[in-house]
Write an enzyme that holds these catalytic residues in place. Structure first.
Site, PDB file in Angstrom:
ATOM      1  N   MET A   1      -5.867  -7.345   8.112  1.00 45.32           N
ATOM      2  CA  MET A   1      -5.261  -6.351   8.987  1.00 45.32           C
ATOM      3  C   MET A   1      -6.289  -5.267   9.319  1.00 45.32           C
ATOM      4  O   MET A   1      -7.374  -5.242   8.759  1.00 45.32           O
ATOM      5  CB  MET A   1      -4.024  -5.753   8.314  1.00 45.32           C
TER       6      MET A   1
ATOM      7  N   TYR B   1      13.061 -34.497 -15.508  1.00 44.05           N
ATOM      8  CA  TYR B   1      11.600 -34.413 -15.515  1.00 44.05           C
ATOM      9  C   TYR B   1      11.061 -34.443 -14.092  1.00 44.05           C
ATOM     10  O   TYR B   1      11.746 -34.846 -13.153  1.00 44.05           O
ATOM     11  CB  TYR B   1      10.981 -35.547 -16.341  1.00 44.05           C
TER      12      TYR B   1
ATOM     13  N   ARG C   1       6.642 -48.994 -11.710  1.00 45.82           N
ATOM     14  CA  ARG C   1       7.294 -49.435 -10.478  1.00 45.82           C
ATOM     15  C   ARG C   1       6.801 -50.830 -10.111  1.00 45.82           C
ATOM     16  O   ARG C   1       5.592 -51.058  -9.999  1.00 45.82           O
ATOM     17  CB  ARG C   1       7.000 -48.456  -9.336  1.00 45.82           C
TER      18      ARG C   1
ATOM     19  N   GLY D   1      11.914 -40.939  -5.082  1.00 47.25           N
ATOM     20  CA  GLY D   1      10.661 -41.136  -4.353  1.00 47.25           C
ATOM     21  C   GLY D   1      10.716 -40.260  -3.108  1.00 47.25           C
ATOM     22  O   GLY D   1      11.092 -40.717  -2.027  1.00 47.25           O
ATOM     23  N   THR D   2      10.361 -38.990  -3.277  1.00 48.52           N
ATOM     24  CA  THR D   2      10.626 -38.017  -2.209  1.00 48.52           C
ATOM     25  C   THR D   2       9.707 -38.175  -1.006  1.00 48.52           C
ATOM     26  O   THR D   2       9.998 -37.631   0.058  1.00 48.52           O
ATOM     27  CB  THR D   2      10.528 -36.575  -2.741  1.00 48.52           C
ATOM     28  N   ASN D   3       8.600 -38.906  -1.163  1.00 49.43           N
ATOM     29  CA  ASN D   3       7.768 -39.162   0.021  1.00 49.43           C
ATOM     30  C   ASN D   3       8.566 -39.970   1.040  1.00 49.43           C
ATOM     31  O   ASN D   3       8.705 -39.588   2.212  1.00 49.43           O
ATOM     32  CB  ASN D   3       6.494 -39.921  -0.357  1.00 49.43           C
ATOM     33  N   ASP D   4       9.108 -41.102   0.595  1.00 39.84           N
ATOM     34  CA  ASP D   4       9.896 -41.944   1.502  1.00 39.84           C
ATOM     35  C   ASP D   4      11.260 -41.341   1.794  1.00 39.84           C
ATOM     36  O   ASP D   4      11.786 -41.496   2.903  1.00 39.84           O
ATOM     37  CB  ASP D   4      10.068 -43.347   0.905  1.00 39.84           C
TER      38      ASP D   4
ATOM     39  N   ARG E   1      -3.790   2.946   8.415  1.00 39.50           N
ATOM     40  CA  ARG E   1      -4.012   1.650   7.757  1.00 39.50           C
ATOM     41  C   ARG E   1      -2.732   0.831   7.764  1.00 39.50           C
ATOM     42  O   ARG E   1      -1.631   1.364   7.693  1.00 39.50           O
ATOM     43  CB  ARG E   1      -4.453   1.846   6.304  1.00 39.50           C
TER      44      ARG E   1
ATOM     45  N   SER F   1      14.805 -42.273 -10.194  1.00 40.21           N
ATOM     46  CA  SER F   1      13.594 -41.497  -9.915  1.00 40.21           C
ATOM     47  C   SER F   1      13.497 -41.296  -8.414  1.00 40.21           C
ATOM     48  O   SER F   1      13.483 -42.268  -7.657  1.00 40.21           O
ATOM     49  CB  SER F   1      12.349 -42.229 -10.431  1.00 40.21           C
TER      50      SER F   1
ATOM     51  N   GLY G   1      -8.807  -7.889   4.393  1.00 42.88           N
ATOM     52  CA  GLY G   1      -9.550  -8.184   5.606  1.00 42.88           C
ATOM     53  C   GLY G   1      -8.723  -8.742   6.741  1.00 42.88           C
ATOM     54  O   GLY G   1      -9.229  -8.984   7.828  1.00 42.88           O
TER      55      GLY G   1
ATOM     56  N   LYS H   1       0.833  -1.205   0.000  1.00 42.30           N
ATOM     57  CA  LYS H   1       0.000   0.000   0.000  1.00 42.30           C
ATOM     58  C   LYS H   1       0.867   1.255   0.000  1.00 42.30           C
ATOM     59  O   LYS H   1       0.642   2.186  -0.786  1.00 42.30           O
ATOM     60  CB  LYS H   1      -0.934  -0.016   1.209  1.00 42.30           C
TER      61      LYS H   1
ATOM     62  N   CYS I   1       9.177 -38.598  -8.689  1.00 41.07           N
ATOM     63  CA  CYS I   1       7.805 -39.107  -8.813  1.00 41.07           C
ATOM     64  C   CYS I   1       7.026 -39.011  -7.506  1.00 41.07           C
ATOM     65  O   CYS I   1       5.896 -39.479  -7.420  1.00 41.07           O
ATOM     66  CB  CYS I   1       7.801 -40.543  -9.319  1.00 41.07           C
TER      67      CYS I   1
ATOM     68  N   ARG J   1       1.956 -47.281 -10.364  1.00 40.85           N
ATOM     69  CA  ARG J   1       2.038 -48.135  -9.171  1.00 40.85           C
ATOM     70  C   ARG J   1       1.315 -49.456  -9.448  1.00 40.85           C
ATOM     71  O   ARG J   1       0.096 -49.488  -9.530  1.00 40.85           O
ATOM     72  CB  ARG J   1       1.393 -47.430  -7.972  1.00 40.85           C
TER      73      ARG J   1
ATOM     74  N   ARG K   1      -3.398  -1.515  -6.359  1.00 38.57           N
ATOM     75  CA  ARG K   1      -2.573  -2.718  -6.232  1.00 38.57           C
ATOM     76  C   ARG K   1      -2.951  -3.662  -7.361  1.00 38.57           C
ATOM     77  O   ARG K   1      -4.040  -3.550  -7.933  1.00 38.57           O
ATOM     78  CB  ARG K   1      -2.810  -3.390  -4.879  1.00 38.57           C
TER      79      ARG K   1
ATOM     80  N   HIS L   1     -16.084  -8.876   1.518  1.00 35.85           N
ATOM     81  CA  HIS L   1     -15.076  -9.769   2.103  1.00 35.85           C
ATOM     82  C   HIS L   1     -15.203 -11.175   1.524  1.00 35.85           C
ATOM     83  O   HIS L   1     -14.221 -11.789   1.090  1.00 35.85           O
ATOM     84  CB  HIS L   1     -15.239  -9.810   3.626  1.00 35.85           C
TER      85      HIS L   1
END
Length: 890
Positions: A108, A864, A631, A779-782, A97, A777, A106, A27, A844, A575, A353, A469
């Protein structure tokens, strides 16, 4: 001395510009920019975000140095305007303000008419010859100050206002007389003294310091924290404070206040979009208490069609507004959200803005601005947030379905929403927790409703306009919203919602169409989203710039086709275990698990072979020559066993074994920590016949589709390896099976064998593994679980607290932990490619669809990313933006 305070439009001096949003807030930076452009901006000061951080360092106190700079510049404003702050003859009034570096509608708090007291109100009345205006301004100031600064329960004051209006037989504040307002001010002051234990402050300087402190304090109020957590904004930025000389839209019939967008924020149409109120202050427009009028005839709707437009009643101010809107849009090269006030027919700009917009509008505006030569295609690609595309990719109401339209409101935010009526935010949260869809139905929403708005599928309100709002927040979230439905009445006590002549209980189903504003009875079927010409053109621009390829995680031909339609260039994760749970094959899986020897296991696996072959052939056909990464079996065997008593009995009967044997096998397969147990490649080391069957199914399916004239590129992925020896052994098994099939069929095809990197040891030893892998590849979860020692399924108990306390910037299962998990990934890419220059590397895990993680994947040189079908366009755009950002750095 450090500079804490920056002026705008004071004695031909403006200190800041639009590039200083981090310091001045959005602002403050834009007020300075508009002032520098010569636009009619009321003069004022911006107290920097650094001052906010200092406020917290000083134990929530404003330092003497900052106070002195504020007072010095206020004296300059007094000289500039010829008025004096707190004077009882010619008083200067201010608005206070907040303004963070990003828009938080809404979230602040604002105080208007600061400087009003028992003496200045009389002076304002004399100066303006308008006693009603003076007392209305004082009344408003007491309400805002009591709410923001004194934290008084606003219902106490609002109740008195409503009682006063009721006693006068009116619904509008503007119908109250000066005498009415004097009485109301007196009542307000008595309530403040009773509730707070002290009189309402009369010293304007005391009002000022308390208001500035309240804005700084509001940076860490619950609403602000919730909003920042929702959008991933840092809690360390702080907010600026803007102290601006007041201009008044509530002086009479030649005064007004309004909000407008230079283009339609719902559909992107190039036309001024907004609303205004005569004889009002800014908060009135968004509060929904009075129905705003249309800016011009293009903005007429069911609720305002009988009102005169701004163009009709103030043509000169309207023409000036049109010219300023055009100037600002060309200057910022983007759609602008503008707040303005008209005092005595003179237009003033209070804010501009970059306007929040729906994804549909964002796409159209970006494409149109390129066509209008205001943006390049690369600039347009950077204008749309990848996550916002999510709004375009989800179902809408089926136009062919029968519908009972109960009423119509304003189409505040497009999209379809079907859910149970929830009359409170808590009920919406409870409904979502019960795995059901919620529809938040309110008289009007306020910032306190944010959590419920997040939980709800859509929002319906009885009051409010297109810039209320509910409308603004819903558009920002991508939630469908119908606002200002005059046919809707809500009984919170009775827990009912009535639309027209029909009454519904909390928990009944309604459907909303945010594009038309229609409210319908019951559950209306939905259909999948389509792709517009603008979408296709925009995504083509994105594809032309990105380096990363985008694949999808898909286990069925249908999912694969959906992903291809969204631009997927292959499958990064198929899978195979999901296929085993189908009713026609789960018995064979269980027969294999209960086998006591290799021969019996192979017999059971032979039953599964045709199913797997057909599954893979269907996916190969759907992908039409694109690479398909499959896999091999990953989860532990116990996941395929029955847990319910009747299922166990059915298994016992089918396999002709006793219940005792079923229980014994269940117990034998039990693991205390199955995630780190007998799963993935460990199953194939102990039971090689499992992966051999799957390898045969893959190769036979590939040859079948090739014979049909199709093209296939199979990639066989071995999960959960710890080092090279496992991959060496299992790769040989796959190659032996493939060679045997090729010999049987008299034909061969190229294929690849690689592994998932999901264990830290595999990442560390990747230079040893890479020479025997065609691909990696992640496996970023595990990998995240094993690197950080955190269970994804249990971490919800403490992860939010870690993020809230700044231990982690964000949930590591949402965005990659770059310093830990990311370190291992970077090591794997760098060292793996040194050891095998032909290896290709992708990701993946769920992170493959997260824009922040995609940027990291681009940075470390992945080939990829792979994500769920509906996140493919998001990944395409995120990859393009990562490439463009990288290009800018160079």
């Amino acid at each position: 001395m450090k500079k804490w305070v920056y002026v705008f439009n004071v004695q031909n001096r403006t200190d800041g510009n639009r590039d200083q949003k981090n310091l001045l807030g959005g602002k403050g930076a834009n007020l300075a920019e508009m002032a520098a452009l010569g636009l009619p901006v009321p003069c004022g000061i911006t107290i920097s975000t650094e001052a906010c951080l200092d406020f917290y360092k000083q134990g929530r106190q404003i330092s003497p140095e900052i106070r002195e700079q504020v007072l010095t510049e206020l004296r300059n404003i007094e000289t500039h305007l010829g008025k004096k702050f707190g004077d009882d003859k010619n008083p200067l009034l201010f608005s206070v303000r907040s303004g963070a570096r990003v828009s938080m509608p809404g979230m602040m708090d604002t105080v208007l008419n600061l400087g009003m007291n028992d003496k200045t109100v009389e002076a304002v009345a004399r100066q303006t010859n308008n006693e009603r205006f003076a007392w209305d301004s004082y009344r408003r100031f007491i309400q805002m100050f009591s709410n923001v600064v004194l934290e008084l329960n606003m219902e106490l004051l609002e109740h008195e206002l409503e009682s006063m209006k009721k006693s006068k037989g009116t619904h509008n504040d503007t119908d109250l007389t000066a005498e009415d307002l004097k009485k109301l001010v007196s009542i307000y002051k008595k309530i403040v003294e009773k509730e707070k234990g002290h009189a309402f402050p009369q010293d304007p300087h005391e009002q000022l310091w308390h208001s500035i402190g309240a804005v700084f304090n509001s940076w860490n109020n619950d609403r602000a924290l919730t909003y920042r957590n929702l959008y991933g904004y840092s809690h360390d930025w702080g907010t600026a404070v803007n102290v601006q000389s007041m201009v008044f839209g509530n002086m009479g019939e030649d005064c007004a206040t309004g909000v407008c967008f230079t283009r339609n924020p719902s559909n992107g149409e190039k036309a001024l979009y907004g609303e205004y109120l005569v004889n009002a202050q800014g908060e009135d427009v968004v509060a929904g208490i009075r129905t705003p009028g249309p800016i011009d005839d293009n903005n007429r709707n069911d609720t305002n069609r009988d009102q005169k437009s701004l163009k009709d009643i103030m043509p000169k101010a309207y023409a000036e507004l049109i010219a300023i809107c055009d100037k600002l849009e060309h200057h910022y090269k983007d759609m602008q959200d503008i707040e303005f006030t008209i005092e005595k027919n003179k237009l003033y700009m209070l804010q501009c803005r970059n306007g929040k917009r729906t994804a549909f509008a964002a796409l159209k505006i970006a494409v149109d601005l390129v066509n209008e030569k205001l943006l390049t295609t690369n600039e347009a690609v950077m204008r749309v947030k990848p996550e916002d595309l999510n709004q375009l990719l989800h179902p809408r109401l089926d136009p062919k379905a029968k519908r009972v339209v109960l009423g119509k409101g304003l189409p505040a935010s497009p999209g379809a929403a079907v859910g149970r009526i929830c009359l409170t935010p808590d009920k919406a949260l409870e409904t979502k927790a019960n795995k059901e869809k919620a529809l938040l139905v309110r008289i009007e929403t306020s910032p306190e409703d944010l959590a419920g708005m997040v939980a709800a599928e859509g929002i319906l309100t009885a009051r409010g306009g297109m810039t209320s709002h509910a409308a603004v927040v819903a558009r920002g979230m991508g939630k469908p919203c119908v606002a200002g439905c005059s046919a809707l009445s809500v009984d919170y006590k009775g827990k009912t919602a009535t639309i027209g002549n029909k009454t519904y209980k909390e928990g009944d189903f309604l459907s909303l169409d945010g594009a038309t504003g229609e409210i319908m009875e019951g559950k209306i079927p939905t259909i999948e989203a389509g792709i517009t010409d603008d979408f296709a053109k925009f995504m083509k621009w994105a594809d032309e710039t990105r380096k990363l390829r985008i694949r999808t995680n898909a286990d069925t031909p249908h999912d694969a086709e959906v992903a291809v339609n969204f631009g997927a260039e292959g499958i990064g994760l198929c899978r195979t275990e999901h296929m085993f749970f189908a009713a026609d094959r789960i018995l064979a899986v269980r027969e294999m698990i209960f086998a006591d020897n290799t021969a019996d296991r192979e017999k059971a696996l032979d039953k599964l072979l045709p199913f797997q072959r057909d599954d893979f052939a269907g996916i190969f056909r759907a992908m039409k020559g694109r690479p398909v990464n499959i896999r091999l079996l990953d989860p532990p065997l116990h996941e395929f066993l029955p847990h319910e008593e009747h299922d166990k009995q059915e298994l016992s009967k089918s396999l002709k074994i006793s219940m005792q044997e079923v229980e014994k096998r269940n117990q034998a397969l039990f693991e205390f920590n199955p995630m780190l147990g007998h799963r993935g490649c460990r199953l194939a080391i102990t039971y090689p016949e499992i992966y051999k069957m799957q390898a045969r199914a893959i190769i036979e399916a590939a040859l079948l589709v090739t014979k049909e004239g199709g093209e296939v590129h199979p990639e066989i992925m071995i999960p959960l390896v710890l080092g090279k020896k496992e991959l060496e052994m299992l790769r040989k098994d796959v190659e032996d099976v493939a060679a045997a099939v090729f010999k049987e069929k008299g034909k061969s095809i190229p294929y690849k064998v690689g592994t998932m990197i999901e264990i830290p040891r595999a990442a560390i030893t990747s230079p040893e593994i890479a020479p025997i892998a065609d691909f990696f590849s992640f496996g970023t979860n595990d990998l995240t679980q094993t690197t950080m020692g955190i269970s994804r399924d249990d971490s919800g108990k403490f992860l939010p607290v870690y993020v809230e306390k700044g231990i982690w910037e964000c949930d590591p299962f949402v965005s990659i932990d770059e310093s830990g998990v990311g370190f291992l990934m970077k090591h794997t890419v760098t060292e793996g490619k040194k050891a095998n220059s032909k290896i290709h590397i992708g990701i993946c895990g769920e992170h493959g669809g997260d824009p922040k993680s995609i940027n990291f994947c681009h940075t470390i040189g992945l080939d990829y990313v792979s994500c769920s079908p509906f996140r493919v366009p998001i990944a395409r755009l995120a990859a393009a933006q990562a490439a463009l950002a990288d290009k800018d750095k160079k």
